[in-house]
Design a protein around this motif. Sequence first.
Motif, PDB file in Angstrom:
ATOM      1  N   VAL A   3      -6.996  18.108  40.646  1.00 12.71           N
ATOM      2  CA  VAL A   3      -6.493  17.337  41.782  1.00 12.71           C
ATOM      3  C   VAL A   3      -7.355  16.079  41.901  1.00 12.71           C
ATOM      4  N   PRO A   4      -6.775  14.893  41.739  1.00 15.32           N
ATOM      5  CA  PRO A   4      -7.570  13.653  41.707  1.00 15.32           C
ATOM      6  C   PRO A   4      -8.495  13.464  42.914  1.00 15.32           C
ATOM      7  N   ASP A   5      -8.022  13.678  44.116  1.00 14.21           N
ATOM      8  CA  ASP A   5      -8.881  13.499  45.296  1.00 14.21           C
ATOM      9  C   ASP A   5     -10.037  14.495  45.298  1.00 14.21           C
ATOM     10  N   ASP A   6      -9.767  15.730  44.894  1.00 14.08           N
ATOM     11  CA  ASP A   6     -10.831  16.733  44.804  1.00 14.08           C
ATOM     12  C   ASP A   6     -11.850  16.352  43.737  1.00 14.08           C
ATOM     13  N   MET A   7     -11.365  15.801  42.624  1.00 13.25           N
ATOM     14  CA  MET A   7     -12.269  15.380  41.547  1.00 13.25           C
ATOM     15  C   MET A   7     -13.185  14.259  42.018  1.00 13.25           C
ATOM     16  N   ARG A   8     -12.636  13.306  42.743  1.00 17.45           N
ATOM     17  CA  ARG A   8     -13.462  12.199  43.242  1.00 17.45           C
ATOM     18  C   ARG A   8     -14.539  12.709  44.193  1.00 17.45           C
ATOM     19  N   PHE A   9     -14.161  13.613  45.088  1.00 15.36           N
ATOM     20  CA  PHE A   9     -15.131  14.190  46.028  1.00 15.36           C
ATOM     21  C   PHE A   9     -16.216  14.952  45.268  1.00 15.36           C
ATOM     22  N   CYS A  10     -15.811  15.797  44.341  1.00 13.99           N
ATOM     23  CA  CYS A  10     -16.775  16.599  43.582  1.00 13.99           C
ATOM     24  C   CYS A  10     -17.677  15.734  42.716  1.00 13.99           C
ATOM     25  N   PHE A  11     -17.135  14.649  42.175  1.00 14.92           N
ATOM     26  CA  PHE A  11     -17.951  13.728  41.385  1.00 14.92           C
ATOM     27  C   PHE A  11     -19.058  13.145  42.257  1.00 14.92           C
ATOM     28  N   ASP A  12     -18.715  12.706  43.468  1.00 15.64           N
ATOM     29  CA  ASP A  12     -19.724  12.143  44.371  1.00 15.64           C
ATOM     30  C   ASP A  12     -20.804  13.172  44.703  1.00 15.64           C
ATOM     31  N   VAL A  13     -20.398  14.411  44.927  1.00 15.07           N
ATOM     32  CA  VAL A  13     -21.363  15.480  45.225  1.00 15.07           C
ATOM     33  C   VAL A  13     -22.253  15.743  44.010  1.00 15.07           C
ATOM     34  N   ALA A  14     -21.646  15.873  42.837  1.00 11.62           N
ATOM     35  CA  ALA A  14     -22.403  16.181  41.609  1.00 11.62           C
ATOM     36  C   ALA A  14     -23.344  15.044  41.227  1.00 11.62           C
ATOM     37  N   ALA A  15     -22.993  13.810  41.588  1.00 13.38           N
ATOM     38  CA  ALA A  15     -23.792  12.647  41.198  1.00 13.38           C
ATOM     39  C   ALA A  15     -25.018  12.435  42.086  1.00 13.38           C
ATOM     40  N   MET A  16     -25.054  13.066  43.242  1.00  9.59           N
ATOM     41  CA  MET A  16     -26.192  12.871  44.153  1.00  9.59           C
ATOM     42  C   MET A  16     -27.507  13.199  43.460  1.00  9.59           C
ATOM     43  N   GLY A  17     -28.470  12.280  43.574  1.00  9.13           N
ATOM     44  CA  GLY A  17     -29.787  12.498  42.997  1.00  9.13           C
ATOM     45  C   GLY A  17     -29.864  12.269  41.499  1.00  9.13           C
ATOM     46  N   THR A  18     -28.803  11.723  40.908  1.00  5.87           N
ATOM     47  CA  THR A  18     -28.804  11.455  39.470  1.00  5.87           C
ATOM     48  C   THR A  18     -28.646   9.951  39.239  1.00  5.87           C
ATOM     49  N   ALA A  19     -28.690   9.547  37.994  1.00  3.09           N
ATOM     50  CA  ALA A  19     -28.482   8.138  37.643  1.00  3.09           C
ATOM     51  C   ALA A  19     -27.061   7.682  37.957  1.00  3.09           C
ATOM     52  N   ALA A  20     -26.159   8.638  38.227  1.00  2.00           N
ATOM     53  CA  ALA A  20     -24.766   8.312  38.537  1.00  2.00           C
ATOM     54  C   ALA A  20     -24.506   8.253  40.040  1.00  2.00           C
ATOM     55  N   HIS A  21     -25.567   8.420  40.844  1.00  2.00           N
ATOM     56  CA  HIS A  21     -25.386   8.376  42.303  1.00  2.00           C
ATOM     57  C   HIS A  21     -24.784   7.027  42.708  1.00  2.00           C
ATOM     58  N   GLY A  22     -23.670   7.070  43.428  1.00  2.00           N
ATOM     59  CA  GLY A  22     -23.008   5.850  43.871  1.00  2.00           C
ATOM     60  C   GLY A  22     -22.059   5.244  42.852  1.00  2.00           C
ATOM     61  N   ALA A  23     -21.948   5.845  41.692  1.00  2.00           N
ATOM     62  CA  ALA A  23     -21.051   5.313  40.654  1.00  2.00           C
ATOM     63  C   ALA A  23     -19.597   5.499  41.051  1.00  2.00           C
ATOM     64  N   ALA A  24     -18.765   4.591  40.597  1.00  2.00           N
ATOM     65  CA  ALA A  24     -17.324   4.704  40.810  1.00  2.00           C
ATOM     66  C   ALA A  24     -16.741   5.619  39.745  1.00  2.00           C
ATOM     67  N   LEU A  25     -15.740   6.378  40.138  1.00  2.00           N
ATOM     68  CA  LEU A  25     -15.026   7.234  39.194  1.00  2.00           C
ATOM     69  C   LEU A  25     -13.591   6.730  39.085  1.00  2.00           C
ATOM     70  N   ASP A  26     -13.226   6.264  37.893  1.00  2.00           N
ATOM     71  CA  ASP A  26     -11.857   5.830  37.636  1.00  2.00           C
ATOM     72  C   ASP A  26     -11.136   6.939  36.878  1.00  2.00           C
ATOM     73  N   LEU A  27      -9.984   7.322  37.380  1.00  2.00           N
ATOM     74  CA  LEU A  27      -9.208   8.371  36.732  1.00  2.00           C
ATOM     75  C   LEU A  27      -7.962   7.769  36.098  1.00  2.00           C
ATOM     76  N   ASP A  28      -7.815   7.995  34.812  1.00  2.00           N
ATOM     77  CA  ASP A  28      -6.634   7.582  34.056  1.00  2.00           C
ATOM     78  C   ASP A  28      -5.760   8.831  33.943  1.00  2.00           C
ATOM     79  N   LEU A  29      -4.732   8.917  34.775  1.00  2.00           N
ATOM     80  CA  LEU A  29      -3.892  10.112  34.848  1.00  2.00           C
ATOM     81  C   LEU A  29      -2.769  10.033  33.815  1.00  2.00           C
ATOM     82  N   CYS A  30      -2.711  11.043  32.946  1.00  2.00           N
ATOM     83  CA  CYS A  30      -1.714  11.086  31.873  1.00  2.00           C
ATOM     84  C   CYS A  30      -0.601  12.065  32.240  1.00  2.00           C
TER      85      CYS A  30
END
Length: 109
Positions: free
Chosen positions: A37-64
């Motif tokens: 689910v794209p919205d769930d993926m974006r939320f989970c990405f933000d949570v998983a990125a906390m405290g890493t070099a990806a903190h605050g990174a944008a997540l672009d989803l190319d939906l096929c």
Amino acid sequence: MHELAIAENIVGTACSRAAGRPVRRVTVRIGALTAVVPDDMRFCFDVAAMGTAAHGAALDLDLCPAIVFCRSCQADKHLPDRIPLCPCGSADVTVTTGRELHVVSVETA
């Protein structure tokens, strides 16, 4: 919610590729048959990125879309849902797109 496990792997891959540099953007190709689910993926990405070099990174989803080749119709058909049946009713299909789940690119600072 399997999106969290997927997001953790995406963040790990992005941080590994970044080699210590801050990650600014991650592009991921996701097929319709992955049940992500794209919205769930974006939320989970933000949570998983906390405290890493990806903190605050944008997540672009190319939906096929999910596309199958139907041997009965002898044509490629878009699937209206996640059930691998041709709209004509035939189950004699080969999935050609829709199962993708790839990190396409990682943009660093």
